[in-house]
Design a protein around this motif. Structure first.
Motif, PDB file in Angstrom:
ATOM      1  N   VAL A  62       0.841  -1.200   0.000  1.00  0.00           N
ATOM      2  CA  VAL A  62       0.000   0.000   0.000  1.00  0.00           C
ATOM      3  C   VAL A  62       0.875   1.248   0.000  1.00  0.00           C
ATOM      4  O   VAL A  62       0.644   2.200  -0.751  1.00  0.00           O
ATOM      5  CB  VAL A  62      -0.954   0.006   1.221  1.00  0.00           C
ATOM      6  N   LEU A  63       1.935   1.172   0.811  1.00  0.00           N
ATOM      7  CA  LEU A  63       2.868   2.303   0.879  1.00  0.00           C
ATOM      8  C   LEU A  63       3.473   2.582  -0.497  1.00  0.00           C
ATOM      9  O   LEU A  63       3.496   3.725  -0.970  1.00  0.00           O
ATOM     10  CB  LEU A  63       3.982   1.925   1.869  1.00  0.00           C
ATOM     11  N   GLY A  64       3.963   1.512  -1.138  1.00  0.00           N
ATOM     12  CA  GLY A  64       4.611   1.656  -2.440  1.00  0.00           C
ATOM     13  C   GLY A  64       3.640   2.105  -3.515  1.00  0.00           C
ATOM     14  O   GLY A  64       3.944   2.989  -4.311  1.00  0.00           O
ATOM     15  N   LEU A  65       2.450   1.472  -3.537  1.00  0.00           N
ATOM     16  CA  LEU A  65       1.459   1.812  -4.564  1.00  0.00           C
ATOM     17  C   LEU A  65       1.061   3.273  -4.454  1.00  0.00           C
ATOM     18  O   LEU A  65       0.954   3.980  -5.457  1.00  0.00           O
ATOM     19  CB  LEU A  65       0.203   0.940  -4.398  1.00  0.00           C
ATOM     20  N   HIS A  66       0.851   3.709  -3.221  1.00  0.00           N
ATOM     21  CA  HIS A  66       0.419   5.087  -3.048  1.00  0.00           C
ATOM     22  C   HIS A  66       1.490   6.050  -3.539  1.00  0.00           C
ATOM     23  O   HIS A  66       1.205   7.016  -4.235  1.00  0.00           O
ATOM     24  CB  HIS A  66       0.065   5.378  -1.592  1.00  0.00           C
ATOM     25  N   MET A 156      -7.823  12.669   0.135  1.00  0.00           N
ATOM     26  CA  MET A 156      -7.570  11.637   1.142  1.00  0.00           C
ATOM     27  C   MET A 156      -7.250  10.282   0.508  1.00  0.00           C
ATOM     28  O   MET A 156      -7.669   9.240   1.011  1.00  0.00           O
ATOM     29  CB  MET A 156      -8.798  11.459   2.045  1.00  0.00           C
ATOM     30  N   SER A 157      -6.513  10.294  -0.607  1.00  0.00           N
ATOM     31  CA  SER A 157      -6.254   9.034  -1.301  1.00  0.00           C
ATOM     32  C   SER A 157      -5.490   8.047  -0.417  1.00  0.00           C
ATOM     33  O   SER A 157      -5.679   6.842  -0.527  1.00  0.00           O
ATOM     34  CB  SER A 157      -5.487   9.299  -2.589  1.00  0.00           C
ATOM     35  N   GLU A 158      -4.657   8.556   0.486  1.00  0.00           N
ATOM     36  CA  GLU A 158      -3.870   7.646   1.324  1.00  0.00           C
ATOM     37  C   GLU A 158      -4.759   6.871   2.301  1.00  0.00           C
ATOM     38  O   GLU A 158      -4.381   5.806   2.767  1.00  0.00           O
ATOM     39  CB  GLU A 158      -2.750   8.401   2.057  1.00  0.00           C
TER      40      GLU A 158
END
Lengths: 220, 239
Positions: A62-66, A156-158
């Protein structure tokens, strides 16, 4: 054109190193927290380790994709990308492949530390293990790229990304945890074949869905 | 425009012109059907030998689940149609179906544990169908959050249509994998409806019909309100 897009993502990453490094650093912190938080013996840990391992991988993806999608937001790079003569489905494929490679790279860093710190022995059938990991990574990043593409367009995409992605990815998580459990415990392939098949189908279905639908995600 | 009861049935009885709005008729029909359904459930159908009165919740639980799946299927159809045509009515249809579907989803999640407490002694046991419903509920929380933060109306419509489509494609995966995962979990109370006595089967089918009519009424009503809402926003912004 696809190779140019992938090259662009990889080049950006090789210069800044921010995605893989942050994914790996986050992964290692989570492993240390697991080790300190559970305080379990290695036999006890063997029971839970597949689930913990893949939850950690899900968090770092999730971290990388974001990050990989929010880079495109800066300086309106995405808008320029859309005005370039590139098929939108190729944008999806390039994001899928590059986030898959980022996840793989961070796994190569994090996995030895997982085995070392948590006293989990390295499974014997490592060739099959690699295959399972590759397919699971492809699955996470296929649906992950699609959902990130959607989440990136909103405020707020994250927050939206994990809230949407985690429930959608549950079938894949269950399957890969079952496969990893089989591998870690030396079970025969026949015993967990069905889970492997679910994973492969998941990758195919969401790969094709992403390819077909991404046109609408990237519409201006 | 402002009234929900727009279409009417015109009757001509002994030269007396009577016009009955369809929606009002449907509303009355639903109330009558629910009252009759309650009578059937509580008085006509037999009390299950093993589960006693607890089994009766099944007449509400299963039709709720059916309505939820039907509504989420409509979200899929609306999503595909919206992406194809960009017509706003499909976005309204999709949103209305998603909202009503999630309401029924919540009903399934409430009635399931109510039944499970006396029968299994625990409200939650990761039963596959209930777990699938819970995951769908979570996906749709994300769906509504996405709509909340979505930007302009066209973009919200497009993005939520995509999530509605992905969610429905994911359902077989979720159900199949959770079913396999929870092999040890208890079986559901009624799986073979064909073998049930007539009073049970009849009441069940009647409740299924009642819930389906209720679902269609609620979606239509919600679409109507959403349309008014759009008009209001347009007026406020002077479009």
């Amino acid at each position: 054109m696809l190779s140019v897009l992938i090259k662009k993502d990889l080049l950006l990453e090789f210069r800044s190193k921010e995605i893989v490094v942050s994914m790996a650093a986050f992964g290692i912190s989570v492993i240390v927290l697991y080790a300190l938080g559970f305080n379990a013996s290695s036999e006890e840990f063997l029971k839970f380790s597949p689930g913990l391992l893949w939850m950690m991988f899900l968090f770092i993806s999730v971290l990388g994709l974001h990050r990989s999608f929010s880079i495109e937001k800066e300086f309106d790079a995405f808008g320029l990308l859309l005005s370039a003569p590139v098929s939108r489905s190729d944008i999806f494929l390039s994001k899928w492949i590059s986030s898959f490679l980022f996840l793989l790279m961070s796994q190569i860093i994090v996995l030895p530390i997982f085995f070392l710190f948590l006293n989990v022995s390295i499974p014997k059938g490592w060739l099959l293990c690699i295959l399972v990991f590759l397919i699971a990574d492809l699955g996470i990043t296929a649906i992950g790229s699609l959902v990130s593409g959607v989440a990136m367009r909103v405020r707020m995409s994250e927050v939206i990304l994990p809230i949407l992605l985690f429930p959608l990815v549950t079938p894949l998580l269950i399957s890969v945890v079952k496969c990893t459990h089989g591998l870690f415990n030396g079970l025969l392939f026949e015993e967990w074949k069905i889970w492997f098949q679910i994973m492969v189908t998941f990758v195919l279905v969401f790969g094709v869905t992403g390819y077909l639908i991404f046109d609408y995600v990237s519409e201006e | 425009m402002g009234k929900f009861h727009s279409k009417s049935i015109k009757l001509d009885i002994f030269n007396l012109q009577i016009s009955i709005p369809v929606n009002k008729l449907l509303f009355v029909l639903i109330i009558v059907m629910f009252a009759f359904g309650l009578y059937l459930v509580l008085i006509v159908t037999r009390v299950d030998a093993e589960q006693q009165m607890a089994q009766k919740i099944f007449y509400f639980h299963v039709p709720s689940a059916w309505s939820m799946f039907l509504a989420y299927f409509l979200v899929l159809i609306a999503g595909i149609q919206y992406l194809r045509t960009q017509a706003e009515k499909w976005d309204r249809f999709g949103l209305a179906s998603a909202e009503v579907g999630t309401l029924f989803c919540a009903l399934v999640l409430i009635t399931g544990p109510i039944w499970a407490i006396p029968i299994w002694g625990t409200p939650w046991s990761w039963e596959p169908r209930l777990t699938t419903t819970l995951i769908l509920f979570l996906i749709y929380i994300g769906y509504f959050m996405l709509r909340q933060y979505g930007g302009d109306r066209k973009q919200i419509g497009r993005l939520s249509a995509i999530i509605g489509i992905i969610a429905f494609i994911d359902v077989p995966f979720i159900y199949f994998s959770i079913n396999l995962w929870a092999e040890s979990a208890q079986a559901h109370p009624q799986s073979d409806m064909g073998g049930q006595p007539t009073d049970v089967l009849g009441t069940f089918l009647f409740m299924l019909l009642t819930f389906t009519i209720l679902l269609s009424y609620m979606i239509r009503y919600r679409m109507h309100v959403l349309k008014l809402d759009t008009k209001l926003t347009e007026l406020e912004h002077g479009i």
